[in-house]
Every structure is written in structure tokens, then in C-alpha cells.
Scaffold this motif. Structure first.
Motif, PDB file in Angstrom:
ATOM      1  N   SER A   1       1.313  -1.345  -0.019  1.00 35.60           N
ATOM      2  CA  SER A   1      -0.135  -0.114  -0.059  1.00 35.60           C
ATOM      3  C   SER A   1       0.766   1.178  -0.282  1.00 35.60           C
ATOM      4  O   SER A   1       2.187   1.220   0.725  1.00 35.60           O
ATOM      5  CB  SER A   1      -0.701   0.353   1.047  1.00 35.60           C
ATOM      6  OG  SER A   1      -1.902  -0.922   1.580  1.00 35.60           O
TER       7      SER A   1
ATOM      8  N   ASP B   1       0.524   6.952  -2.467  1.00 34.10           N
ATOM      9  CA  ASP B   1       0.360   7.442  -4.064  1.00 34.10           C
ATOM     10  C   ASP B   1      -0.565   6.645  -4.704  1.00 34.10           C
ATOM     11  O   ASP B   1       0.047   6.087  -4.952  1.00 34.10           O
ATOM     12  CB  ASP B   1       1.869   7.562  -4.633  1.00 34.10           C
ATOM     13  CG  ASP B   1       1.669   8.536  -6.055  1.00 34.10           C
ATOM     14  OD1 ASP B   1       1.290   8.871  -6.355  1.00 34.10           O
ATOM     15  OD2 ASP B   1       2.961   7.443  -6.464  1.00 34.10           O
ATOM     16  N   LYS B   2      -1.459   7.536  -5.562  1.00 33.91           N
ATOM     17  CA  LYS B   2      -2.225   6.108  -6.361  1.00 33.91           C
ATOM     18  C   LYS B   2      -2.888   7.006  -7.915  1.00 33.91           C
ATOM     19  O   LYS B   2      -3.403   7.746  -7.850  1.00 33.91           O
ATOM     20  CB  LYS B   2      -3.730   6.532  -5.212  1.00 33.91           C
ATOM     21  CG  LYS B   2      -3.525   5.316  -4.480  1.00 33.91           C
ATOM     22  CD  LYS B   2      -5.003   5.877  -3.390  1.00 33.91           C
ATOM     23  CE  LYS B   2      -4.766   5.014  -2.099  1.00 33.91           C
ATOM     24  NZ  LYS B   2      -3.924   4.688  -0.764  1.00 33.91           N
TER      25      LYS B   2
ATOM     26  N   ASN C   1      -3.284   6.553 -10.903  1.00 32.16           N
ATOM     27  CA  ASN C   1      -4.140   6.333 -12.023  1.00 32.16           C
ATOM     28  C   ASN C   1      -5.990   6.625 -11.398  1.00 32.16           C
ATOM     29  O   ASN C   1      -6.296   7.064 -11.865  1.00 32.16           O
ATOM     30  CB  ASN C   1      -4.458   4.569 -11.697  1.00 32.16           C
ATOM     31  CG  ASN C   1      -3.067   3.695 -12.036  1.00 32.16           C
ATOM     32  OD1 ASN C   1      -3.470   4.135 -13.651  1.00 32.16           O
ATOM     33  ND2 ASN C   1      -2.701   3.195 -11.858  1.00 32.16           N
ATOM     34  N   LEU C   2      -5.918   6.789  -9.899  1.00 32.02           N
ATOM     35  CA  LEU C   2      -6.990   7.452  -9.091  1.00 32.02           C
ATOM     36  C   LEU C   2      -6.699   9.008  -9.393  1.00 32.02           C
ATOM     37  O   LEU C   2      -7.996   9.330  -9.421  1.00 32.02           O
ATOM     38  CB  LEU C   2      -7.278   6.665  -7.613  1.00 32.02           C
ATOM     39  CG  LEU C   2      -8.234   7.280  -6.878  1.00 32.02           C
ATOM     40  CD1 LEU C   2      -9.318   7.376  -7.403  1.00 32.02           C
ATOM     41  CD2 LEU C   2      -8.281   6.421  -5.685  1.00 32.02           C
ATOM     42  N   ASP C   3      -5.843   8.933  -8.548  1.00 31.86           N
ATOM     43  CA  ASP C   3      -5.622  10.916  -8.877  1.00 31.86           C
ATOM     44  C   ASP C   3      -5.862  11.192 -10.503  1.00 31.86           C
ATOM     45  O   ASP C   3      -6.416  12.440 -10.832  1.00 31.86           O
ATOM     46  CB  ASP C   3      -4.448  11.138  -8.706  1.00 31.86           C
ATOM     47  CG  ASP C   3      -3.973  10.703  -7.142  1.00 31.86           C
ATOM     48  OD1 ASP C   3      -4.693  10.382  -5.867  1.00 31.86           O
ATOM     49  OD2 ASP C   3      -3.196  11.145  -6.126  1.00 31.86           O
TER      50      ASP C   3
ATOM     51  N   LEU D   1      -2.408  -0.956 -10.952  1.00 28.96           N
ATOM     52  CA  LEU D   1      -3.847  -0.823 -10.397  1.00 28.96           C
ATOM     53  C   LEU D   1      -3.198  -1.576  -9.186  1.00 28.96           C
ATOM     54  O   LEU D   1      -2.833  -2.668  -9.405  1.00 28.96           O
ATOM     55  CB  LEU D   1      -4.811  -0.681 -11.027  1.00 28.96           C
ATOM     56  CG  LEU D   1      -5.344  -0.107 -12.046  1.00 28.96           C
ATOM     57  CD1 LEU D   1      -7.045  -0.486 -12.242  1.00 28.96           C
ATOM     58  CD2 LEU D   1      -5.949   0.922 -11.103  1.00 28.96           C
ATOM     59  N   THR D   2      -3.753  -1.003  -7.903  1.00 34.38           N
ATOM     60  CA  THR D   2      -3.674  -2.300  -7.079  1.00 34.38           C
ATOM     61  C   THR D   2      -5.057  -2.253  -6.297  1.00 34.38           C
ATOM     62  O   THR D   2      -5.602  -1.273  -6.900  1.00 34.38           O
ATOM     63  CB  THR D   2      -2.646  -1.293  -6.110  1.00 34.38           C
ATOM     64  OG1 THR D   2      -3.588   0.332  -5.666  1.00 34.38           O
ATOM     65  CG2 THR D   2      -1.238  -0.845  -6.034  1.00 34.38           C
TER      66      THR D   2
ATOM     67  N   GLU E   1      -6.032  -2.128  -3.037  1.00 28.32           N
ATOM     68  CA  GLU E   1      -6.303  -1.080  -2.650  1.00 28.32           C
ATOM     69  C   GLU E   1      -7.150   0.604  -3.383  1.00 28.32           C
ATOM     70  O   GLU E   1      -8.166   1.487  -3.592  1.00 28.32           O
ATOM     71  CB  GLU E   1      -5.314  -0.451  -1.872  1.00 28.32           C
ATOM     72  CG  GLU E   1      -4.592  -1.006  -0.713  1.00 28.32           C
ATOM     73  CD  GLU E   1      -3.803  -2.097  -1.392  1.00 28.32           C
ATOM     74  OE1 GLU E   1      -3.768  -1.929  -2.365  1.00 28.32           O
ATOM     75  OE2 GLU E   1      -3.738  -3.150  -0.358  1.00 28.32           O
ATOM     76  N   GLU E   2      -6.505   0.798  -4.757  1.00 29.21           N
ATOM     77  CA  GLU E   2      -6.289   1.574  -5.991  1.00 29.21           C
ATOM     78  C   GLU E   2      -8.131   1.172  -6.290  1.00 29.21           C
ATOM     79  O   GLU E   2      -9.027   1.950  -6.869  1.00 29.21           O
ATOM     80  CB  GLU E   2      -5.436   1.648  -6.472  1.00 29.21           C
ATOM     81  CG  GLU E   2      -5.437   3.052  -7.470  1.00 29.21           C
ATOM     82  CD  GLU E   2      -4.137   3.449  -8.077  1.00 29.21           C
ATOM     83  OE1 GLU E   2      -3.945   4.039  -8.925  1.00 29.21           O
ATOM     84  OE2 GLU E   2      -3.039   2.418  -8.801  1.00 29.21           O
TER      85      GLU E   2
ATOM     86  N   GLU F   1     -10.940   1.900  -3.757  1.00 23.91           N
ATOM     87  CA  GLU F   1     -11.454   3.134  -4.350  1.00 23.91           C
ATOM     88  C   GLU F   1     -12.148   4.019  -5.756  1.00 23.91           C
ATOM     89  O   GLU F   1     -12.613   5.358  -5.231  1.00 23.91           O
ATOM     90  CB  GLU F   1      -9.890   3.958  -3.296  1.00 23.91           C
ATOM     91  CG  GLU F   1      -9.295   4.034  -2.470  1.00 23.91           C
ATOM     92  CD  GLU F   1      -8.386   4.965  -1.643  1.00 23.91           C
ATOM     93  OE1 GLU F   1      -8.400   6.315  -1.964  1.00 23.91           O
ATOM     94  OE2 GLU F   1      -7.793   4.106  -0.581  1.00 23.91           O
ATOM     95  N   PHE F   2     -11.626   3.410  -6.397  1.00 21.47           N
ATOM     96  CA  PHE F   2     -11.906   4.108  -7.948  1.00 21.47           C
ATOM     97  C   PHE F   2     -13.591   3.302  -7.983  1.00 21.47           C
ATOM     98  O   PHE F   2     -14.118   3.938  -8.572  1.00 21.47           O
ATOM     99  CB  PHE F   2     -10.972   3.355  -8.813  1.00 21.47           C
ATOM    100  CG  PHE F   2     -10.977   3.537  -9.944  1.00 21.47           C
ATOM    101  CD1 PHE F   2     -10.110   4.490 -10.742  1.00 21.47           C
ATOM    102  CD2 PHE F   2     -12.290   3.576 -10.893  1.00 21.47           C
ATOM    103  CE1 PHE F   2     -10.393   4.676 -11.962  1.00 21.47           C
ATOM    104  CE2 PHE F   2     -12.553   3.873 -12.025  1.00 21.47           C
ATOM    105  CZ  PHE F   2     -11.348   4.986 -12.812  1.00 21.47           C
TER     106      PHE F   2
END
Length: 414
Positions: free
Chosen positions: A197, A200-201, A203-205, A259-260, A262-263, A266-267
Motif C-alpha cells: 500500500s 501514491d495512487k 491512476n486514481l488521482d 493498478l493496486t 487498494e486503488e 477506492e476507484f
């Protein structure tokens, strides 16, 4: 000519060859190092010039899917693999493992309702024997719903040699290579190391409009508002597709992140991200000459400019890699019910209407097997088998299943 002179010349040639083959990769590595350095500093004019030189190379569509054939670096000629639902999905309890293969527990769409009888048929157990000439080790489509995906290929004997020697089965080896990649996607990338984790995300950002994609330096809203209809940019820029349709597998754009889990969660919980992903899907559909008719069911049909866009799609085969990536992303990020209608559209266009001949085998090897729902895959495969010509060269399902479908077709007068 003396022996010493001959040896001297041979030695000179050998030294020149070693210098050339050693120096060229060295210069190439440093070129990309400086390219990345410029992109991370304020040398924007130089950065822009270098990116223009690389990104705007015309792809003449001379390659078939190499994503799997070269290790699923196949689908990406910088396009992100040619390229592994509805909006928005509600509630965190449904987000735990959203990309796993769906075995039929989803809600029924209008498309499924219109084929209820076929769905019931495709839910039954098929008598598939591993000794079947067209049994694929990497395809779980014909296993029972409770059976897990297999991730290890069994050892083959002389049956492989016999199969590949038959002209009617000439597409089977390509299908089996592709099937390994698609099963890896459907089974949530078994054996993949879990990225820890991080705050820094990227793709989501990017999808929330907080950062631009790299190296193109374009924000998500600019893609939707300024790139739509700019078909030259969408065709010849190769570094944006991994940002618009991120996956849990790496692409050829080293600036894009995978992608993770967690990401992904949240996405799926963000209505803004989900809405922007839908806009990205519409953007690329328009580029291919397709329009989304129903946001609830995912039904698509040809757009008014379909002939021009189909010509481009047929002549630039790297777009098949992009579509594979799009289908995988739809399944991963909450729009899995869009997969089946899009694949059905391409089956109709390639097998029934005879359009897009250069895309046909991408549809059968990749698009179809990106569909997470096993019953839908069976339905799509049955449609493909009954419309494939010549019928006896169909290699995408076991012979025992083909016999069942042939008998049903004979009885119903198909």
C-alpha cells in the motif's frame, strides 16, 4: 595475401562488430534515460521534441497480437495490451475482489433476458475430456462453476504434434498462447507479487483530475473535451491508453503505473472516477466508429461514421491490442456488464457481416475470453461457432462441445 594480413583484417572486422552491437544498445538506453530526465525537469521544449519523435510514429498495422506471443508484451506496441458493472457500483462490501471471474451471480441485463434459453443451456455441464483434440489447457470456460481456474499447464504428448499438423487446426496454437494470458487476467493474476500500500495512487488521482498523465501531460478532462474526434492524436499517440484504461498488469509505457487492489477499491467507490471512466469508454468507442446506446445495459451499435473508422481499425491492428485492454479494464473497474455487448458487436461485424477481417481472430482469441462471466462466454462462443466459416476450422472450443451445438442446430434447423 599473407595469412597475417587476413588475420589482421578479420580481427578488425570482429572488433568493429563488437563495438557496434555493444554501443548501439548502450546509446539507446541512455537516450531513454535522458528522455525520462527531461520529462521530470523543466526542460519542456526538449522533452516535447523527443516525445514527438517517439510518440507520433505511424503504425502500419503489420503485426498480429504479440502481447501473448511475446509474453503479453504482445498487445502493446506502446498501447497496452493489444492490448486481463454498472455505474457506479455501490457499497464497499461488493468491492472486495471485483475483478475475479463472475460465475453467474450478477444481475440480469436486457441482453441476457433476450437470450434466457441460451443462458440456461450454457449453464449446464459440458462433457469435455482433456484428450479432446481441441481441449485448451488454459481455458476454464467448460469447467463447472465451482472449478477454479487452472494456472499450470499440463504436459502434452504426441496429441499436440498431431493437432498442429492438421491444416484445419492451424489457429489452435495461437489461441492456446492467448488463452494463457486471458486466464491469467480472469483469475486475478495468480502469483503476482502484491504491491505494498502506498499513499501514491497515480491512476486514481489521474481519474479524479488531480494529476496529468505522463509523458503527455494531459488531464482527464482535456482528453474528454479536446481529444474527442481528434482521430490523428488518438491513432498515433501511443502513451495515453495505459492511463485511460489502467490494469493490474504492466504496459509498455514506463511512466504509467499498474493498478493496486487498494486503488481499485477506492476507484469503484468514487462516482467521479466511475463517471470519467465511462466518458473514456465513449471516447474510444467514437474513435472506433461505435456508439453506446444504453448506459445501463452496455448495448452498442455502429456510429454514422463507421465505415471510415472501421477502415482505420482494420488497417491499424495495434487497435486490437487497445480493445483487449479496454475490455479487461471494464471488467476490473466496475463495468463488467459492458464486456459481453461489445464482444457480441464485434462478433456480428466480423463473422456475420464480414467487416474487419484483420480483427476477426483478435475477437476470437482475446476479446471473447476477456468476458468474466462464464455463461456469457459460452453463449458468445456458441454464436461464434454457428457463424464461423468454414465451420470445421473453428478451434476455440472442444470438439465435444461443437458436436453438441451441431446437433442442436440440426434439430432446430439453424
Amino acid at each position: 595475401m599473407s595469412r597475417s594480413l587476413v588475420l589482421c583484417r578479420l580481427g578488425t572486422l570482429a572488433v568493429c562488430a563488437m563495438i557496434w552491437f555493444g554501443l548501439f544498445p548502450f546509446l539507446q538506453r541512455w537516450f531513454f534515460f535522458f528522455l525520462r530526465f527531461f520529462s521530470l525537469t523543466n526542460y519542456r521544449p526538449i522533452d516535447g521534441l523527443l516525445r514527438w519523435a517517439i510518440s507520433w510514429r505511424e503504425d502500419h498495422g503489420s503485426r498480429e497480437e504479440t502481447e501473448v506471443e511475446e509474453g503479453h508484451r504482445e498487445e502493446e506496441e506502446l498501447d497496452g495490451e493489444v492490448c486481463r458493472n454498472y455505474r457506479p457500483i455501490e457499497g464497499p462490501s461488493r468491492l472486495a475482489i471485483p475483478w475475479r471471474e463472475d460465475h453467474g451471480s450478477r444481475e440480469v441485463t436486457e441482453v441476457e433476458e433476450s437470450h434466457r434459453e441460451e443462458e440456461e443451456l450454457d449453464g449446464e455441464v459440458y462433457p469435455v475430456n482433456p484428450s479432446d483434440d481441441l481441449h485448451c489447457d488454459y481455458d476454464s470456460t467448460w469447467e463447472t462453476d465451482q472449478s477454479p481456474e487452472r494456472s499450470v499447464k499440463r504436459t502434452r504428448t504426441t496429441r499436440t504434434t498431431r493437432r498442429t499438423s492438421l491444416s484445419g487446426y492451424r489457429h489452435f496454437s495461437t489461441f492456446q498462447r492467448a488463452a494463457r494470458d486471458m486466464q491469467n487476467y480472469r483469475n486475478d493474476y495468480p502469483g503476482q507479487l502484491c504491491i505494498q500500500s502506498s499513499n501514491d495512487k497515480p491512476n486514481l488521482d489521474f481519474y479524479l483530475g488531480k494529476r496529468p498523465c505522463v509523458p503527455d501531460d494531459v488531464y482527464i478532462n482535456d482528453f474528454h473535451n479536446k481529444w474527442k474526434g481528434d482521430y490523428d492524436k488518438l491513432e498515433f499517440v501511443h502513451t495515453f491508453i495505459q492511463w485511460l484504461f489502467p490494469l493490474r498488469e504492466p504496459g509498455m509505457n514506463s511512466w504509467a503505473s499498474t493498478l493496486t487492489k487498494e486503488e481499485i477499491q477506492e476507484f469503484l467507490a468514487s462516482s467521479i472516477a466511475m463517471e470519467n471512466l465511462l466518458k473514456s469508454y465513449k471516447l474510444m468507442l467514437d474513435f472506433y466508429g461505435i456508439k453506446l446506446c444504453d448506459e445501463k445495459t452496455g448495448k452498442v451499435e455502429k456510429a454514422s461514421n463507421w465505415e471510415d473508422r472501421f477502415n482505420n481499425l482494420n488497417s491499424h491492428t495495434h487497435n486490437s491490442l487497445r480493445i483487449t485492454r479496454i475490455l479487461k479494464c471494464l471488467g476490473t473497474l466496475g463495468y463488467r456488464h459492458y464486456q459481453c455487448p461489445l464482444v457480441q458487436f464485434f462478433l456480428n461485424e466480423t463473422l456475420v457481416y464480414g467487416h474487419l477481417p484483420n480483427v476477426k481472430h483478435s475477437v476470437l482469441n482475446y476479446f471473447l475470453f476477456a468476458v468474466l462471466n462464464k455463461r456469457q462466454r459460452r453463449k458468445l462462443l456458441k454464436f461464434a461457432y454457428l457463424n464461423y466459416n468454414p465451420n470445421d476450422e473453428f478451434v476455440w472450443c472442444p470438439l465435444s462441445v461443437q458436436k453438441v451445438w451441431s446437433e442442436q442446430a440440426r434439430q432446430t434447423g439453424f
